[in-house]
Structures are given as C-alpha cells and as structure tokens.
Write an enzyme that holds these catalytic residues in place. Structure first.
Site, short mmCIF file in Angstrom:
data_model
loop_
_atom_site.label_atom_id
_atom_site.label_comp_id
_atom_site.label_asym_id
_atom_site.label_seq_id
_atom_site.Cartn_x
_atom_site.Cartn_y
_atom_site.Cartn_z
N ILE A 10 1.12 -1.08 -0.03
CA ILE A 10 0.09 -0.15 0.11
C ILE A 10 0.47 1.52 0.08
CG2 ILE A 10 -0.72 0.17 2.61
CD1 ILE A 10 -2.97 1.03 2.08
N ASP A 33 0.84 0.67 9.91
CA ASP A 33 1.15 1.47 10.03
C ASP A 33 2.77 1.86 10.07
OD1 ASP A 33 0.74 4.44 12.10
OD2 ASP A 33 0.65 3.42 14.08
N GLY A 119 -4.75 -7.82 11.25
CA GLY A 119 -3.70 -7.83 10.84
C GLY A 119 -3.45 -8.04 13.08
#
Length: 338
Positions: A10, A33, A119
């Site tokens: 991504i 993140d 996740g």
C-alpha cells in the site's frame, strides 16, 4: 473501474488518499502503520500526527502524505477484536464510513485501503472483508470515487466458509462432469444451468442463444435482418429492469465514462468481464445472460474457473458484484467491471 482489489504494497500505491490503520495515540504502531511512517518519512509524519492528538476508535483524521505518492494520509483507528460483543463491528464500519467521507470532503478522486483491523488487532478476516465491501459499496452508490482495497497477499482475503465450500464444490462437480463428458465423447459439453423442474441441484446444458430461421434467404437478406447488437439488447434490458442508467452502471462497477461510450456506440464490443458485470447488475438468469453475451460473441466455458465462479453465483441468485469480485480475486481471477 470504481472499485478494485489489488495485491500490492500500500505504500507504493498511487492514490489521492492512502488510509493508515493508525495507533489511537501519536506513536508508531506495527504492521501497516509502521510501514506507512517509514515510507512517508517518519519525522515529518510524526510531527503532523502529533498535531492531531488522540484519535478515537472508528474516527478518522488526515495529514499530508509527504514522500508517499498521494496527497493525503487518512488515519483511522480500528477496533481491537475481543469477542464481537463489544461493538467491534460497528466501530469497523465507522472506520470505512468516516475515512470515505473525509476523502470526499477533501476532494479526493481515489482512495486506497488496507483491510483495517485484520492484522495485530485480530479482527476475523472474513467478517472484516464483508464489512469493508458493504461500506464501500454503500458509499459508491451515492458518490463518484475510485476505491481500492490493497492486500499484501491473497491469504489476507478470507471468504466465509460456506461461500468457499459452495464455490469449490461447484467447481469440482463441473470439472468432473466435463471430464466424464470428454471421456465418453460427448460433444455437447457446454455451460450449465439449473433445471426449471428437475431434481434439486441437477444441472443440464444451457441451450445456445436462439438463431433465426435462415432457410431460403439470400446472404444479403440474412445480413439485412441481423439481430440486436449487444448495445441494443443491453439498453432494452435496462429499460425492462426499471432501473436508471446510474443505478445500473454503479451496480456493475462500471465507470460512468465507459457507460457513456456504450450509450453512443451501437456496435460497441465489450470485454467479457464488462458484459458479465452488466448481467450481474441486471440480475439476469442464465438463459438471458447467455443470450446477451452471445450478442458480443462471448461464451462461457465449463473448463474455466472464472466462468464457473460466475455461474455459481448466478445459479444461486447471488448478485452482489462486490462479493463476486472478492471471490474472483481470492481464486486468482480478474474482477468484474471496467
């Protein structure tokens, strides 16, 4: 196409907005993140994130995208899965709803999502996928935007056990039937449809689209009496459905500009996945779909995984193109739309 699923990193996707599964506090978490901070520029992104402060689960906020190939990073905080009885599903729906609304308010024409909360937060992947698809579909019915779900590998795309079992049983049954037909020299092998009045679950070969009686006619007469084109038949089916054009092309995961071209070109020849997308949007039965496809010189094959998955959904009257596309992606097939 307005909606797609891709296998990619991504942080390397080009979109107006990239969605980050953020830590609720201004600190770097794990997974997506951490990867987004590393790719965007950790110091710059953290300074921008600190200005936002805490983000509550289900809410969304944005920062610049810095080194990413995007204009914005939309940070949304997913729910940590406990047992499903603590509002986790509603919170996850809010993540998609708020991220999409924020992207719209920022004037974004495209947005890329990971599968939020699947996740380290432990949200069941099949349920998370279902929520993502339903919220994105609801948004796209009222808005124009390119929405992409980005997964790192196909294992991240978990469908419900009942759906996977149904598809795989359907494929196995038809593969065995096709092999048996070849072994006995049966050249009638073709796509199948469910019997109208037969034993439950029994399938029989679908008849080809009806051809006109050509006996006694000259070639000029035959060509002069050519039947409806794909475009003509499609527009007639849309009129008969009672839906307007916008509802149809949105349900079909077709871009507005593509549909405009179809409207203007009587001789339009669609790609197979485009023609099938319209058949799904119009909720056609197998004979009507077969007829529509034949007008674009398209046929279905019982030896094609793609075709069998489509046939499974149609014979079971499952016309949710987002669910169909998730199944096609899971099995390594191209998704429907244009």
């Amino acid at each position: 196409m307005p909606f797609q699923i891709i296998r990619h990193d991504i942080t390397k996707v080009k979109a107006d907005a990239i969605v980050n599964t953020a830590n609720p506090k201004p600190r770097i978490g794990r997974g997506t993140d951490s990867a987004i901070y590393a790719a965007a520029g950790e110091e710059q992104l953290m300074a921008a994130r600190e200005k936002i402060g805490d983000i509550a689960p289900g809410q969304a906020a944005y920062t610049d995208a810095f080194a990413l190939d995007a204009n914005y990073i939309i940070h949304t905080v997913g729910p940590a899965w406990i047992d499903g009885a603590h509002g986790e599903r509603d919170t996850l729906r809010s993540c998609y709803e708020n991220a999409l609304a924020l992207a719209d308010s920022l004037g974004c024409e495209s947005i890329a999502f990971p599968l939020i909360a699947t996740g380290t937060y432990g949200f069941p992947k099949d349920e998370a996928l279902h929520i993502a698809l339903s919220e994105i579909q609801r948004f796209l019915l009222a808005h124009e935007m390119k929405v992409t779900i980005v997964v790192f590998d196909r294992k991240a795309m978990e469908l419900s056990e009942s759906l996977v079992g149904g598809i795989e049983q359907f494929i196995d049954d038809h593969t065995a039937r096709e092999l048996h037909a070849k072994e006995r020299g049966d050249n009638r092998a073709g796509m199948y449809r469910r019997r109208e009045a037969g034993r439950d679950g029994e399938l029989s070969p679908a008849p080809p689209a009806a051809m006109p009686d050509l006996a006694g006619k000259s070639l000029d007469e035959i060509l002069g009496d050519a039947g409806e084109s794909f475009q003509q038949r499609l527009l007639k089916l849309i009129d008969e459905s009672g839906m307007d054009d916008v509802a149809v092309y949105k349900k079909a995961n077709i871009d507005r500009k593509v549909f405009s071209r179809i409207r203007c070109k009587p001789d339009y020849k669609p790609k197979k996945k485009t023609a099938l997308a319209f058949a799904i949007a119009l909720e056609l039965d197998m004979p009507t779909m077969t007829d529509l496809l034949s007008r674009a010189e398209i046929a279905l094959s019982p030896s094609s995984t793609f075709d069998l998955i489509i046939t499974y959904f149609i014979t079971n009257k499952k016309y949710d193109i987002f669910e169909i596309n998730a199944a096609l992606f899971k099995y390594g097939q191209p998704i429907l739309g244009e």
